[in-house]
Design a protein around this motif. Sequence first.
Motif, PDB file in Angstrom:
ATOM      1  N   VAL A 174     -55.620  15.279  48.889  1.00  9.83           N
ATOM      2  CA  VAL A 174     -55.670  16.416  49.820  1.00  9.83           C
ATOM      3  C   VAL A 174     -54.374  16.500  50.612  1.00  9.83           C
ATOM      4  O   VAL A 174     -53.622  15.527  50.713  1.00  9.83           O
ATOM      5  N   SER A 175     -54.150  17.651  51.203  1.00  6.72           N
ATOM      6  CA  SER A 175     -53.013  17.823  52.098  1.00  6.72           C
ATOM      7  C   SER A 175     -53.168  16.862  53.275  1.00  6.72           C
ATOM      8  O   SER A 175     -54.260  16.711  53.820  1.00  6.72           O
ATOM      9  N   ILE A 176     -52.082  16.212  53.644  1.00  6.74           N
ATOM     10  CA  ILE A 176     -52.134  15.269  54.767  1.00  6.74           C
ATOM     11  C   ILE A 176     -52.559  15.979  56.055  1.00  6.74           C
ATOM     12  O   ILE A 176     -53.134  15.360  56.954  1.00  6.74           O
ATOM     13  N   ASP A 177     -52.338  17.275  56.129  1.00  2.84           N
ATOM     14  CA  ASP A 177     -52.728  18.056  57.298  1.00  2.84           C
ATOM     15  C   ASP A 177     -54.236  18.300  57.367  1.00  2.84           C
ATOM     16  O   ASP A 177     -54.737  18.775  58.387  1.00  2.84           O
ATOM     17  N   TRP A 207     -49.461   4.394  45.865  1.00  4.61           N
ATOM     18  CA  TRP A 207     -50.773   4.399  46.529  1.00  4.61           C
ATOM     19  C   TRP A 207     -51.734   3.575  45.696  1.00  4.61           C
ATOM     20  O   TRP A 207     -52.018   3.918  44.560  1.00  4.61           O
ATOM     21  N   GLN A 208     -52.237   2.505  46.246  1.00  7.37           N
ATOM     22  CA  GLN A 208     -53.200   1.660  45.552  1.00  7.37           C
ATOM     23  C   GLN A 208     -54.542   1.616  46.263  1.00  7.37           C
ATOM     24  O   GLN A 208     -55.496   1.049  45.749  1.00  7.37           O
ATOM     25  N   GLN A 209     -54.597   2.207  47.443  1.00  4.08           N
ATOM     26  CA  GLN A 209     -55.829   2.224  48.221  1.00  4.08           C
ATOM     27  C   GLN A 209     -55.898   3.535  48.990  1.00  4.08           C
ATOM     28  O   GLN A 209     -55.003   3.842  49.785  1.00  4.08           O
ATOM     29  N   PRO A 210     -56.936   4.331  48.756  1.00  3.72           N
ATOM     30  CA  PRO A 210     -57.015   5.613  49.452  1.00  3.72           C
ATOM     31  C   PRO A 210     -57.383   5.443  50.925  1.00  3.72           C
ATOM     32  O   PRO A 210     -57.829   4.385  51.358  1.00  3.72           O
ATOM     33  N   ILE A 211     -57.197   6.496  51.665  1.00  2.00           N
ATOM     34  CA  ILE A 211     -57.631   6.565  53.061  1.00  2.00           C
ATOM     35  C   ILE A 211     -59.109   6.946  53.047  1.00  2.00           C
ATOM     36  O   ILE A 211     -59.518   7.839  52.309  1.00  2.00           O
ATOM     37  N   VAL A 212     -59.902   6.255  53.847  1.00  2.00           N
ATOM     38  CA  VAL A 212     -61.337   6.545  53.919  1.00  2.00           C
ATOM     39  C   VAL A 212     -61.575   7.445  55.129  1.00  2.00           C
ATOM     40  O   VAL A 212     -61.145   7.129  56.244  1.00  2.00           O
ATOM     41  N   VAL A 213     -62.243   8.573  54.900  1.00  2.00           N
ATOM     42  CA  VAL A 213     -62.526   9.535  55.969  1.00  2.00           C
ATOM     43  C   VAL A 213     -64.020   9.834  56.024  1.00  2.00           C
ATOM     44  O   VAL A 213     -64.747   9.585  55.060  1.00  2.00           O
ATOM     45  N   GLU A 231     -49.273  15.142  50.511  1.00  2.00           N
ATOM     46  CA  GLU A 231     -50.639  14.885  50.058  1.00  2.00           C
ATOM     47  C   GLU A 231     -50.922  13.398  50.045  1.00  2.00           C
ATOM     48  O   GLU A 231     -50.004  12.591  49.843  1.00  2.00           O
ATOM     49  N   VAL A 232     -52.192  13.061  50.260  1.00  5.14           N
ATOM     50  CA  VAL A 232     -52.622  11.659  50.260  1.00  5.14           C
ATOM     51  C   VAL A 232     -53.965  11.538  49.553  1.00  5.14           C
ATOM     52  O   VAL A 232     -54.757  12.484  49.549  1.00  5.14           O
TER      53      VAL A 232
END
Length: 110
Positions: A6-9, A34-40, A63-64
Amino acid sequence: MKVETVSIDKIKPYENNPRNNDDAVANSIKEFGWQQPIVVDNGRVIIAGHTRYKAAKKLGYKEVPIVVADNLTKEQVNAYRLADNKSGELATWDDDELQEWLIVLLVVKA
């Protein structure tokens, strides 16, 4: 687990994040990707990955990768925030094994 890009924004830092992070993760992302996604959570507020978010901002990423933890209650989200940050601090090192790994890394780099 579904990883989305997704967009970092589109994601937001948790405003009450008690952890002070540095930007050292940026070097890791540059080196290894990137080996680990951000958890939201469902509102796209970061549960785990504030340092990766900051590193992405510093590196100029647009994007992230994220994972939406939509199966957690509000209480579980807060507990996970703490557990994710604290569990690494509770670990110890096997100094002999660490030394072997460092030797291998030094030989590979040489």
